[in-house]
Design a protein around this motif. Structure first.
Motif, PDB file in Angstrom:
ATOM      1  N   LEU A   1       9.814  -8.959  -8.012  1.00  0.00           N
ATOM      2  CA  LEU A   1      10.557  -8.166  -9.211  1.00  0.00           C
ATOM      3  C   LEU A   1       9.509  -7.475  -9.987  1.00  0.00           C
ATOM      4  O   LEU A   1       9.715  -6.251 -10.449  1.00  0.00           O
ATOM      5  CB  LEU A   1      11.030  -9.231 -10.126  1.00  0.00           C
ATOM      6  CG  LEU A   1      12.576  -9.691  -9.585  1.00  0.00           C
ATOM      7  CD1 LEU A   1      12.878 -10.660 -10.806  1.00  0.00           C
ATOM      8  CD2 LEU A   1      13.163  -8.510 -10.070  1.00  0.00           C
ATOM      9  N   LYS A   2       8.053  -7.962  -9.964  1.00  0.00           N
ATOM     10  CA  LYS A   2       7.087  -7.217 -10.906  1.00  0.00           C
ATOM     11  C   LYS A   2       6.872  -5.757 -10.102  1.00  0.00           C
ATOM     12  O   LYS A   2       6.618  -4.871 -10.639  1.00  0.00           O
ATOM     13  CB  LYS A   2       6.054  -7.913 -10.940  1.00  0.00           C
ATOM     14  CG  LYS A   2       4.735  -7.341 -11.734  1.00  0.00           C
ATOM     15  CD  LYS A   2       5.038  -7.280 -13.065  1.00  0.00           C
ATOM     16  CE  LYS A   2       3.918  -6.531 -13.689  1.00  0.00           C
ATOM     17  NZ  LYS A   2       4.286  -6.093 -15.197  1.00  0.00           N
ATOM     18  N   VAL A   3       6.626  -5.853  -8.679  1.00  0.00           N
ATOM     19  CA  VAL A   3       6.513  -4.793  -7.714  1.00  0.00           C
ATOM     20  C   VAL A   3       7.556  -3.708  -8.216  1.00  0.00           C
ATOM     21  O   VAL A   3       7.223  -2.425  -8.509  1.00  0.00           O
ATOM     22  CB  VAL A   3       6.582  -5.029  -6.369  1.00  0.00           C
ATOM     23  CG1 VAL A   3       6.480  -3.845  -5.416  1.00  0.00           C
ATOM     24  CG2 VAL A   3       5.530  -6.076  -6.179  1.00  0.00           C
ATOM     25  N   ILE A   4       8.828  -4.151  -8.214  1.00  0.00           N
ATOM     26  CA  ILE A   4      10.004  -3.046  -8.412  1.00  0.00           C
ATOM     27  C   ILE A   4       9.784  -2.665  -9.621  1.00  0.00           C
ATOM     28  O   ILE A   4      10.137  -1.176  -9.934  1.00  0.00           O
ATOM     29  CB  ILE A   4      11.135  -4.070  -8.243  1.00  0.00           C
ATOM     30  CG1 ILE A   4      11.676  -4.300  -6.835  1.00  0.00           C
ATOM     31  CG2 ILE A   4      12.423  -3.392  -9.050  1.00  0.00           C
ATOM     32  CD1 ILE A   4      12.956  -5.088  -6.818  1.00  0.00           C
ATOM     33  N   GLU A   5       9.342  -3.077 -10.771  1.00  0.00           N
ATOM     34  CA  GLU A   5       9.330  -2.567 -12.120  1.00  0.00           C
ATOM     35  C   GLU A   5       7.957  -1.637 -11.987  1.00  0.00           C
ATOM     36  O   GLU A   5       8.057  -0.528 -12.615  1.00  0.00           O
ATOM     37  CB  GLU A   5       8.795  -3.864 -13.212  1.00  0.00           C
ATOM     38  CG  GLU A   5      10.142  -4.827 -13.293  1.00  0.00           C
ATOM     39  CD  GLU A   5       9.513  -5.898 -14.141  1.00  0.00           C
ATOM     40  OE1 GLU A   5       8.393  -6.079 -14.446  1.00  0.00           O
ATOM     41  OE2 GLU A   5      10.478  -6.742 -14.501  1.00  0.00           O
ATOM     42  N   MET A   6       6.916  -1.916 -11.467  1.00  0.00           N
ATOM     43  CA  MET A   6       5.897  -1.227 -11.179  1.00  0.00           C
ATOM     44  C   MET A   6       6.048   0.081 -10.753  1.00  0.00           C
ATOM     45  O   MET A   6       5.735   1.200 -10.772  1.00  0.00           O
ATOM     46  CB  MET A   6       4.694  -2.127 -10.786  1.00  0.00           C
ATOM     47  CG  MET A   6       4.077  -2.748 -11.616  1.00  0.00           C
ATOM     48  SD  MET A   6       2.473  -3.645 -10.970  1.00  0.00           S
ATOM     49  CE  MET A   6       1.383  -2.381 -11.110  1.00  0.00           C
ATOM     50  N   ALA A   7       6.843  -0.122  -9.350  1.00  0.00           N
ATOM     51  CA  ALA A   7       7.340   1.139  -8.701  1.00  0.00           C
ATOM     52  C   ALA A   7       8.691   1.631  -9.064  1.00  0.00           C
ATOM     53  O   ALA A   7       8.814   2.912  -8.638  1.00  0.00           O
ATOM     54  CB  ALA A   7       7.752   0.546  -7.166  1.00  0.00           C
ATOM     55  N   ASN A   8       9.121   1.579 -10.494  1.00  0.00           N
ATOM     56  CA  ASN A   8       9.977   2.047 -11.153  1.00  0.00           C
ATOM     57  C   ASN A   8      11.487   2.311 -10.049  1.00  0.00           C
ATOM     58  O   ASN A   8      12.012   3.205  -9.901  1.00  0.00           O
ATOM     59  CB  ASN A   8       9.730   3.617 -11.384  1.00  0.00           C
ATOM     60  CG  ASN A   8       8.730   3.710 -12.342  1.00  0.00           C
ATOM     61  OD1 ASN A   8       8.641   2.868 -13.312  1.00  0.00           O
ATOM     62  ND2 ASN A   8       7.660   4.453 -12.071  1.00  0.00           N
ATOM     63  N   LEU A   9      11.655   0.919  -9.569  1.00  0.00           N
ATOM     64  CA  LEU A   9      12.881   0.881  -8.695  1.00  0.00           C
ATOM     65  C   LEU A   9      13.891   0.106  -9.067  1.00  0.00           C
ATOM     66  O   LEU A   9      14.967  -0.257  -8.540  1.00  0.00           O
ATOM     67  CB  LEU A   9      12.503   0.217  -7.359  1.00  0.00           C
ATOM     68  CG  LEU A   9      11.498   0.766  -6.474  1.00  0.00           C
ATOM     69  CD1 LEU A   9      11.364   0.300  -5.027  1.00  0.00           C
ATOM     70  CD2 LEU A   9      12.003   2.484  -6.016  1.00  0.00           C
ATOM     71  N   ASN A  10      13.953  -0.095 -10.433  1.00  0.00           N
ATOM     72  CA  ASN A  10      15.104  -0.847 -11.216  1.00  0.00           C
ATOM     73  C   ASN A  10      16.133  -0.256 -11.044  1.00  0.00           C
ATOM     74  O   ASN A  10      17.470  -0.859 -11.090  1.00  0.00           O
ATOM     75  CB  ASN A  10      14.803  -1.100 -12.580  1.00  0.00           C
ATOM     76  CG  ASN A  10      13.622  -2.198 -12.884  1.00  0.00           C
ATOM     77  OD1 ASN A  10      13.836  -3.378 -12.126  1.00  0.00           O
ATOM     78  ND2 ASN A  10      12.514  -2.004 -13.591  1.00  0.00           N
TER      79      ASN A  10
ATOM     80  N   THR B   1       0.681  -1.271  -0.203  1.00  0.00           N
ATOM     81  CA  THR B   1      -0.156  -0.074  -0.153  1.00  0.00           C
ATOM     82  C   THR B   1       1.058   1.113   0.077  1.00  0.00           C
ATOM     83  O   THR B   1       0.590   2.156  -0.726  1.00  0.00           O
ATOM     84  CB  THR B   1      -0.934   0.173   1.099  1.00  0.00           C
ATOM     85  OG1 THR B   1      -1.702  -1.160   0.924  1.00  0.00           O
ATOM     86  CG2 THR B   1      -1.682   1.421   1.093  1.00  0.00           C
ATOM     87  N   LYS B   2       1.950   1.207   0.937  1.00  0.00           N
ATOM     88  CA  LYS B   2       2.935   2.364   0.887  1.00  0.00           C
ATOM     89  C   LYS B   2       3.590   2.680  -0.300  1.00  0.00           C
ATOM     90  O   LYS B   2       3.480   3.809  -1.067  1.00  0.00           O
ATOM     91  CB  LYS B   2       3.863   2.114   1.816  1.00  0.00           C
ATOM     92  CG  LYS B   2       4.910   3.497   2.237  1.00  0.00           C
ATOM     93  CD  LYS B   2       5.757   2.928   3.138  1.00  0.00           C
ATOM     94  CE  LYS B   2       5.443   2.348   4.384  1.00  0.00           C
ATOM     95  NZ  LYS B   2       6.551   2.102   5.440  1.00  0.00           N
ATOM     96  N   VAL B   3       3.869   1.374  -1.063  1.00  0.00           N
ATOM     97  CA  VAL B   3       4.546   1.855  -2.502  1.00  0.00           C
ATOM     98  C   VAL B   3       3.599   2.140  -3.552  1.00  0.00           C
ATOM     99  O   VAL B   3       3.876   3.099  -4.363  1.00  0.00           O
ATOM    100  CB  VAL B   3       5.132   0.441  -2.778  1.00  0.00           C
ATOM    101  CG1 VAL B   3       5.620   0.458  -4.343  1.00  0.00           C
ATOM    102  CG2 VAL B   3       6.504  -0.063  -1.843  1.00  0.00           C
ATOM    103  N   GLY B   4       2.397   1.653  -3.362  1.00  0.00           N
ATOM    104  CA  GLY B   4       1.246   1.996  -4.366  1.00  0.00           C
ATOM    105  C   GLY B   4       0.895   3.365  -4.564  1.00  0.00           C
ATOM    106  O   GLY B   4       0.904   4.083  -5.183  1.00  0.00           O
ATOM    107  N   ASN B   5       0.914   3.937  -3.052  1.00  0.00           N
ATOM    108  CA  ASN B   5       0.425   5.298  -2.897  1.00  0.00           C
ATOM    109  C   ASN B   5       1.451   6.124  -3.511  1.00  0.00           C
ATOM    110  O   ASN B   5       1.405   7.451  -3.993  1.00  0.00           O
ATOM    111  CB  ASN B   5       0.170   5.626  -1.300  1.00  0.00           C
ATOM    112  CG  ASN B   5      -1.145   4.820  -0.639  1.00  0.00           C
ATOM    113  OD1 ASN B   5      -2.045   4.426  -1.672  1.00  0.00           O
ATOM    114  ND2 ASN B   5      -1.179   4.564   0.556  1.00  0.00           N
ATOM    115  N   ARG B   6       2.558   5.670  -3.212  1.00  0.00           N
ATOM    116  CA  ARG B   6       3.955   6.630  -3.702  1.00  0.00           C
ATOM    117  C   ARG B   6       4.015   6.796  -5.319  1.00  0.00           C
ATOM    118  O   ARG B   6       4.316   7.725  -5.584  1.00  0.00           O
ATOM    119  CB  ARG B   6       5.147   6.100  -3.121  1.00  0.00           C
ATOM    120  CG  ARG B   6       6.399   6.732  -3.237  1.00  0.00           C
ATOM    121  CD  ARG B   6       7.614   6.307  -2.522  1.00  0.00           C
ATOM    122  NE  ARG B   6       8.749   6.234  -3.526  1.00  0.00           N
ATOM    123  CZ  ARG B   6       9.782   5.598  -3.074  1.00  0.00           C
ATOM    124  NH1 ARG B   6       9.842   4.920  -1.697  1.00  0.00           N
ATOM    125  NH2 ARG B   6      10.903   5.634  -3.939  1.00  0.00           N
TER     126      ARG B   6
END
Length: 381
Positions: free
Chosen positions: A372-381, A292-297
């Motif tokens: 890994l998918k979360v990292i891609e969606m959050a642009n943390l690559n 939730t924290k990452v999604g809101n960000r």
């Protein structure tokens, strides 16, 4: 029977031990270290340097959450306070009072903060490192412990410099040069530029690399497993650390199966595997709070995407996970024991090892794939 013998040989080969007894003993030692290793990190510096904000950031706790270190414009850390990692209570961050405050005088600071209790020190400053910081570092050197300098609140410096048309890179280099010049009497140690609200920026990965380099193996793994996921590299390190645990957990499973106690193996296998997956789930940042924290960000529905994974849903619903694991692990093991009363227990150890290892590897890979998918969606690559 040949397949079962192959499983036992694979168990011994992976353990590097000559027989089942020694393999199980070594595996139990590895699992015990993984679960019970203690790591104590001290964070210190002068008043108002951003120590408490940093403590919260590396625990992946927001400043307003219950259990967060208190922050404020004045000195808020008035006593030595430990903050365990939410999912790894044996790893603790200690928020130490500012050096030179009323209750913690410079001359007695090392004694007052119980210096010997910590594995290493992080010294935080929001500007140039001061006389107190240098004095503390010298005392730490005398006692043969490691320290790391962090320059905090970097975003403010970058923003102020950009208003004068100075580039970010030029500002960062100037800050490092100034800090190292200030610390010349200590040999100009490296200074890590950190933005607590966005650990993926600036030098946090370099700091992590330095800590890993200096820590013994078992404490290094505890550090990696406890840190929040802020980059793909960080996630890969976590994945590799958990992979090391797969062998040991599978061997311990085999050892339990070899004990002639009906029903014990399945119950223990399920408990071990469920605990392992739950630990991975939290360490990879796949729990609801983290997502939730990452999604809101990033303003993306990350939580909904992650819940499409069957294993994530199973871990979130704890009872369902246990029932699925019991069904997967139980049948093969129990059948081997029933066929051959004595030798069957040894054969079952091999079957249990192979089955549990397969379950652990499959689940770990799936959790890694989702993370890994979360990292891609959050642009943390």
């Amino acid at each position: 029977m040949a397949d079962q013998e192959d499983d036992v040989r694979a168990l011994l080969n992976d353990s590097g031990e000559p027989d089942l007894k020694h393999a199980i003993a070594r595996a139990r030692e590895v699992v015990d270290r993984l679960d019970n290793v203690v790591l104590n990190i001290a964070v210190t510096g002068v008043t108002g340097a951003g120590k408490s904000t940093f403590v919260n950031a590396i625990r992946d706790v927001s400043n307003t959450e219950v259990g967060a270190a208190k922050i404020g414009e004045t000195e808020t850390t008035m006593e030595i306070k430990d903050y365990p990692y939410p999912t790894m209570p044996n790893v603790k961050i200690w928020d130490l009072p500012g050096l030179g405050t009323k209750n913690f005088k410079a001359k007695t600071y090392i004694k007052d903060v119980k210096f010997q209790n910590y594995d290493f020190f992080i010294i935080v400053s929001e500007k140039r490192f001061k006389e107190y910081d240098i004095m503390l570092a010298k005392e730490i050197q005398k006692n043969k412990k490691n320290f790391y300098f962090i320059r905090s609140m970097i975003d403010q410096d970058v923003a102020n410099a950009e208003r004068r048309w100075v580039t970010e890179n030029a500002t960062l280099q100037k800050i490092k040069n100034d800090c190292q010049e200030n610390l010349m009497e200590l040999g100009s140690p490296p200074v890590f530029l950190i933005l607590s609200f966005y650990l993926e920026k600036f030098d946090f990965s370099k700091l992590q690399n330095a800590l890993e380099r200096d820590l013994p193996d078992r404490k290094r793994d505890a550090l990696v497993r406890s840190l929040p996921v802020y980059s793909r590299q960080c996630l890969e390190k976590k994945y590799n650390t958990f992979q090391k645990a797969v062998w040991a957990l599978a061997v311990v499973s085999g050892g339990i199966t070899a004990a002639p106690v009906p029903g014990l193996s399945v119950a223990c296998d399920v408990a071990m595997v469920a605990t392992f997956f739950t630990t991975c789930y939290h360490s990879f940042g796949l729990d609801d709070k983290s997502l939730t924290k990452v999604g809101n960000r990033v303003d993306k529905p990350i939580l909904e995407m992650v819940k499409e994974s069957a294993i994530v849903r199973a871990i979130a619903g704890k009872t369902f996970l246990s029932s699925k694991l019991a069904a997967r692990l139980g049948g093969v093991i129990e059948s081997v024991c029933s066929l051959i009363p004595v030798a069957g227990n040894i054969a079952a150890a091999g079957v249990s090892f192979a089955t549990t290892r397969s379950v652990l590897e499959e689940g770990l890979k799936e959790l890694y794939r989702v993370a890994l998918k979360v990292i891609e969606m959050a642009n943390l690559n």
